[in-house]
Scaffold this active site. Structure first.
Site, PDB file in Angstrom:
ATOM      1  N   HIS A 372       7.786  38.206 -40.582  1.00  0.00           N
ATOM      2  CA  HIS A 372       6.801  38.090 -39.495  1.00  0.00           C
ATOM      3  C   HIS A 372       6.733  36.640 -39.001  1.00  0.00           C
ATOM      4  O   HIS A 372       6.891  36.373 -37.807  1.00  0.00           O
ATOM      5  CB  HIS A 372       5.432  38.572 -40.001  1.00  0.00           C
ATOM      6  CG  HIS A 372       4.317  38.447 -39.011  1.00  0.00           C
ATOM      7  ND1 HIS A 372       3.755  39.542 -38.391  1.00  0.00           N
ATOM      8  CD2 HIS A 372       3.662  37.360 -38.528  1.00  0.00           C
ATOM      9  CE1 HIS A 372       2.795  39.125 -37.574  1.00  0.00           C
ATOM     10  NE2 HIS A 372       2.721  37.801 -37.640  1.00  0.00           N
ATOM     11  N   GLU A 373       6.521  35.706 -39.909  1.00  0.00           N
ATOM     12  CA  GLU A 373       6.357  34.297 -39.504  1.00  0.00           C
ATOM     13  C   GLU A 373       7.645  33.750 -38.878  1.00  0.00           C
ATOM     14  O   GLU A 373       7.604  33.044 -37.876  1.00  0.00           O
ATOM     15  CB  GLU A 373       5.947  33.431 -40.697  1.00  0.00           C
ATOM     16  CG  GLU A 373       4.667  33.865 -41.409  1.00  0.00           C
ATOM     17  CD  GLU A 373       3.481  34.114 -40.479  1.00  0.00           C
ATOM     18  OE1 GLU A 373       3.473  33.572 -39.357  1.00  0.00           O
ATOM     19  OE2 GLU A 373       2.576  34.868 -40.874  1.00  0.00           O
ATOM     20  N   HIS A 376       8.148  34.693 -35.306  1.00  0.00           N
ATOM     21  CA  HIS A 376       7.448  33.834 -34.344  1.00  0.00           C
ATOM     22  C   HIS A 376       8.360  32.675 -33.929  1.00  0.00           C
ATOM     23  O   HIS A 376       8.345  32.238 -32.779  1.00  0.00           O
ATOM     24  CB  HIS A 376       6.153  33.290 -34.930  1.00  0.00           C
ATOM     25  CG  HIS A 376       5.025  34.293 -34.946  1.00  0.00           C
ATOM     26  ND1 HIS A 376       4.650  35.011 -33.825  1.00  0.00           N
ATOM     27  CD2 HIS A 376       4.199  34.699 -35.940  1.00  0.00           C
ATOM     28  CE1 HIS A 376       3.632  35.800 -34.133  1.00  0.00           C
ATOM     29  NE2 HIS A 376       3.340  35.641 -35.411  1.00  0.00           N
ATOM     30  N   TYR A 387       0.468  33.179 -26.405  1.00  0.00           N
ATOM     31  CA  TYR A 387      -0.236  33.735 -27.563  1.00  0.00           C
ATOM     32  C   TYR A 387      -1.688  34.092 -27.254  1.00  0.00           C
ATOM     33  O   TYR A 387      -2.607  33.661 -27.940  1.00  0.00           O
ATOM     34  CB  TYR A 387      -0.169  32.745 -28.724  1.00  0.00           C
ATOM     35  CG  TYR A 387      -0.336  33.399 -30.072  1.00  0.00           C
ATOM     36  CD1 TYR A 387       0.548  34.379 -30.508  1.00  0.00           C
ATOM     37  CD2 TYR A 387      -1.381  33.047 -30.901  1.00  0.00           C
ATOM     38  CE1 TYR A 387       0.402  34.984 -31.735  1.00  0.00           C
ATOM     39  CE2 TYR A 387      -1.545  33.645 -32.146  1.00  0.00           C
ATOM     40  CZ  TYR A 387      -0.644  34.619 -32.551  1.00  0.00           C
ATOM     41  OH  TYR A 387      -0.798  35.216 -33.776  1.00  0.00           O
ATOM     42  N   GLU A 396       2.745  39.289 -31.398  1.00  0.00           N
ATOM     43  CA  GLU A 396       2.377  39.716 -32.752  1.00  0.00           C
ATOM     44  C   GLU A 396       3.129  40.980 -33.165  1.00  0.00           C
ATOM     45  O   GLU A 396       3.563  41.124 -34.313  1.00  0.00           O
ATOM     46  CB  GLU A 396       0.871  39.990 -32.815  1.00  0.00           C
ATOM     47  CG  GLU A 396       0.076  38.804 -33.290  1.00  0.00           C
ATOM     48  CD  GLU A 396       0.555  38.305 -34.641  1.00  0.00           C
ATOM     49  OE1 GLU A 396       0.679  39.116 -35.576  1.00  0.00           O
ATOM     50  OE2 GLU A 396       0.826  37.104 -34.761  1.00  0.00           O
ATOM     51  N   ASP A 471     -10.046  36.928 -31.652  1.00  0.00           N
ATOM     52  CA  ASP A 471      -8.631  37.008 -32.030  1.00  0.00           C
ATOM     53  C   ASP A 471      -7.708  36.754 -30.826  1.00  0.00           C
ATOM     54  O   ASP A 471      -6.749  37.502 -30.592  1.00  0.00           O
ATOM     55  CB  ASP A 471      -8.358  38.391 -32.672  1.00  0.00           C
ATOM     56  CG  ASP A 471      -6.957  38.534 -33.240  1.00  0.00           C
ATOM     57  OD1 ASP A 471      -6.387  37.525 -33.705  1.00  0.00           O
ATOM     58  OD2 ASP A 471      -6.433  39.665 -33.204  1.00  0.00           O
ATOM     59  N   HIS A 476      -3.820  40.382 -32.863  1.00  0.00           N
ATOM     60  CA  HIS A 476      -3.465  41.101 -34.098  1.00  0.00           C
ATOM     61  C   HIS A 476      -3.987  42.532 -34.092  1.00  0.00           C
ATOM     62  O   HIS A 476      -3.814  43.248 -35.076  1.00  0.00           O
ATOM     63  CB  HIS A 476      -4.031  40.379 -35.323  1.00  0.00           C
ATOM     64  CG  HIS A 476      -3.448  39.030 -35.565  1.00  0.00           C
ATOM     65  ND1 HIS A 476      -4.046  37.870 -35.145  1.00  0.00           N
ATOM     66  CD2 HIS A 476      -2.292  38.660 -36.177  1.00  0.00           C
ATOM     67  CE1 HIS A 476      -3.307  36.829 -35.493  1.00  0.00           C
ATOM     68  NE2 HIS A 476      -2.230  37.280 -36.117  1.00  0.00           N
TER      69      HIS A 476
HETATM   70  C1  L5Q Z   1      -1.771  37.668 -39.673  1.00  0.00           C
HETATM   71  C2  L5Q Z   1       0.187  36.920 -40.837  1.00  0.00           C
HETATM   72  C3  L5Q Z   1       0.390  37.676 -42.100  1.00  0.00           C
HETATM   73  N1  L5Q Z   1      -1.185  36.776 -40.483  1.00  0.00           N
HETATM   74  N2  L5Q Z   1      -3.654  36.202 -39.147  1.00  0.00           N
HETATM   75  C4  L5Q Z   1      -6.489  38.073 -38.012  1.00  0.00           C
HETATM   76  O1  L5Q Z   1      -4.917  36.311 -38.712  1.00  0.00           O
HETATM   77  C5  L5Q Z   1      -5.208  37.598 -38.530  1.00  0.00           C
HETATM   78  C6  L5Q Z   1      -4.105  38.310 -38.858  1.00  0.00           C
HETATM   79  C7  L5Q Z   1      -3.158  37.395 -39.262  1.00  0.00           C
HETATM   80  F1  L5Q Z   1       1.666  37.829 -42.298  1.00  0.00           F
HETATM   81  F2  L5Q Z   1      -0.134  37.026 -43.142  1.00  0.00           F
HETATM   82  F3  L5Q Z   1      -0.149  38.898 -42.043  1.00  0.00           F
HETATM   83  O2  L5Q Z   1      -1.176  38.627 -39.264  1.00  0.00           O
HETATM   84 ZN    ZN Z   2       1.693  36.457 -36.364  1.00  0.00          ZN
END
Ligand code: L5Q
Ligand code: ZN
Ligand code: CA
Ligand code: CA
Length: 567
Positions: A372-373, A376, A387, A396, A471, A476
């Site tokens: 996921h990260e 991005h 965003y 997201e 958010d 998200h």
């Molecule tokens: C999120 C990434 C994860 N974080 N951050 C509200 O704040 C909210 C959701 C997230 F991989 F840790 F999930 O998705």
């Molecule tokens: Zn994210």
């Protein structure tokens, strides 16, 4: 979305010289059609003339008269699979870029335009926008820093901060601004964007786009260590010539590509340590060191090995050379903050919290979270989706989609399918409750009643979307709508009475990757996501006898099912 018309290049050219005689032809069947005929012009001329032809004549002439071209080519890419050519542009005014603008234009083998994504600004030539700044870049940086530090406390070291002259369309007006982008890790991870009016010094808008978020010779070694899930891992590391210590600096070699992977430790601590080591390490944290080949920090071992796995996925499946497709080093820092229940991309690197042990265990332990990260990071280097609001939800969602797909790829086809995010680290005391989000059935996950969503669960169709301001406009939350569409495309199923025939994960990931890298633009929302996925599916699985392929039909049906219909 552009109107589907074919304009012969000769006529389009005459548009630029003042003739209004533009011919439109009926569009062929299907949602993908030819837009613009090329003959004789270079690819770049075709793209610019085509885009110019999308603007009303009066405005287009004024842009030229004002001494500038509205469109600037920022990237070009030939696609050998389909023999097509893809050009990304942004809009500018007297050479200053317009924030959030962007088009993706696709040319066929004969240089005809067959697809175009991204809105074209109509009013630029008719606007009078100041282009001379009366405050300095330093003033803008100081204004942003002051505001950031009033929010999160003193920042001893910024991971990166710069200011660029940018025209910012906001509340119906164009503003000459400095766009200040600031990346922070401590006291809090952040990726701040400030629009500072370059004529008045006033902050027009700001948001935090955190995407939860040597000269000496050294010798490569093989490290070993237990990861955050208790599994023994082996991985690439380095023996440091100066200290004789072994560090978590690895390399991944794939063909002629080499990608560095560096993993650091923030030691849950304040700024002092960072200042000491910042000059050496570039503000990323402390080295993870050992005198043997055994690395004893499970979070660091997980972050290190998961980034290798995600990079392998992008390399093998999508032929992508690291996040920027230019081999950039993958940097991760673990033990960020105290009991931090999150992970993030701060515009430059991955950051992982340890979790509070109840809601989350160490977030570095979950490969889909790394996927996921890191996605991005891929998005920043491609569609660069803004965003907030719909484009933020698509951002997201793509992070979630490639998060689960990279994890499933890594585990192999003999492992059960897994469409949940973060199940390996979520609620360690509760077994079998899946992750924090579900792509297969978003409605199985509760959402705080403050969001006011139907049944207080994540939405799985467009009509149930969140329209409030929390958010970043529900990035998200509304991501779940697109997540469900991706799930349906892959696995099929009936959803709100619409039947979708699944086409496999392998085809689904090719379609979304193509949509992300070639067709989505910074302002794309749900409608554009649908159109981009249809275009990508049609490219990869062409229409036969004028009828869309099964794959294209599946994409259309999946978006119909989640309430994102064409037009
Ligand atoms: C999120 C990434 C994860 N974080 N951050 C509200 O704040 C909210 C959701 C997230 F991989 F840790 F999930 O998705
Ligand atoms: Zn994210
Ligand atoms: Ca998962
Ligand atoms: Ca659990």
């Amino acid at each position: 979305m552009s109107k589907k018309v074919i304009i012969p290049a000769v006529l389009a050219l005459s548009v630029a010289f003042g003739t209004t005689n533009v011919t439109t032809f009926a569009a062929p069947t299907g949602e993908s059609t030819l837009l613009y005929k090329a003959d004789g012009l270079s690819k770049q001329e075709v793209v610019k003339n085509f885009l110019q032809s999308q603007i009303a004549l009066e405005a287009s002439e004024k842009v030229r008269a004002a001494g500038g071209e509205q469109f600037k080519i920022i990237s070009e890419e030939a696609d050998r699979t389909t023999g097509t050519y893809h050009v990304r542009t942004i809009e500018q005014y007297k050479g200053i870029p317009i924030y959030g603008s962007g088009q993706a234009v696709a040319l066929d083998a004969n240089n005809n335009v067959y697809a175009s994504f991204g809105e074209v600004t109509q009013t630029l030539g008719l606007s009078v926008i100041p282009t001379e700044a009366s405050i300095s870049q330093e003033d803008a940086l100081a204004t942003a820093k002051e505001s950031i530090e009033s929010k999160i406390g003193a920042v001893k070291n910024y991971d990166g901060i710069d200011a660029e002259l940018t025209i910012y369309p906001y509340e119906g007006q164009y503003h000459l601004t400095y766009l200040v982008k600031a990346s922070t890790s401590l006291p809090e991870p952040g990726y701040f964007h400030y629009f500072v009016d370059a004529t008045s010094g006033e902050v027009i808008n700001s948001f935090n786009a955190i995407h939860e978020a040597d000269a000496l010779a050294s010798t490569p070694i093989t490290g070993r260590g237990l990861d955050a899930l208790g599994k023994m891992q082996t991985f690439s590391a380095t023996k440091d010539a100066a200290t004789g210590k072994n560090l978590l600096h690895g390399t991944i070699v794939s063909g002629s590509n080499t990608v560095g992977i560096n993993t650091y430790d923030a030691r849950r601590m304040g700024e002092t340590g960072f200042i000491l080591l910042s000059a050496l390490l570039g503000f990323t944290g402390f080295e993870v060191e050992t005198n043997t080949n055994f690395f004893a920090d499970p979070a660091a071992v997980s972050a290190h090995t998961n980034s290798v796995k995600v990079n392998d996925y992008y390399q093998k499946i999508h032929k992508r050379n690291s996040l920027d497709d230019k081999g950039m080093t993958l940097v991760s820092t673990v033990h960020i903050g105290s009991k931090w229940n999150n992970a993030a991309w701060n515009g430059k690197q991955m950051l992982y919290g340890d979790g509070d042990g109840v809601q989350f265990s160490s977030l570095a332990g979950s490969m889909d979270v790394a996927g996921h990260e890191m996605t991005h990071g891929v998005i920043t280097n491609t569609a660069d989706l803004i965003y907030e609001n719909e484009s933020g939800a698509i951002n997201e969602s793509l992070a979630d989609i490639f998060g689960v797909l990279s994890e499933m790829h890594s585990k192999g086809l003999s492992s059960p399918a897994d469409w949940e995010i973060g199940e390996a680290v979520y609620t360690p005391y509760i077994d079998g409750d899946g992750g924090l989000r579900s792509l297969s059935n978003p409605r199985t996950k509760a959402l705080h009643p403050a969001y006011g969503l139907r049944d207080n669960v994540y939405p799985d169709n467009y009509q149930d979307r969140y329209l409030g301001e929390l958010d970043n406009g529900g990035v998200h939350i509304n991501s779940s709508i697109n997540n469900k569409a991706a799930y349906l495309i892959s696995e099929g199923g009936e959803h709100y009475g619409v039947n979708v025939t699944g086409i496999t994960r392998s085809k689904t990931e090719k379609i979304y990757y193509r949509a992300l890298t070639l067709y989505l633009t910074p302002s794309s929302g749900f409608a554009e996501m649908r159109q981009a996925a249809i275009q990508a599916a049609t490219d990869l699985y062409p229409d036969r006898n004028g009828a869309p392929s099964q794959e294209t039909q599946t994409v259309m049906a999946a978006y119909d099912a989640v309430g994102v219909t064409g037009e």
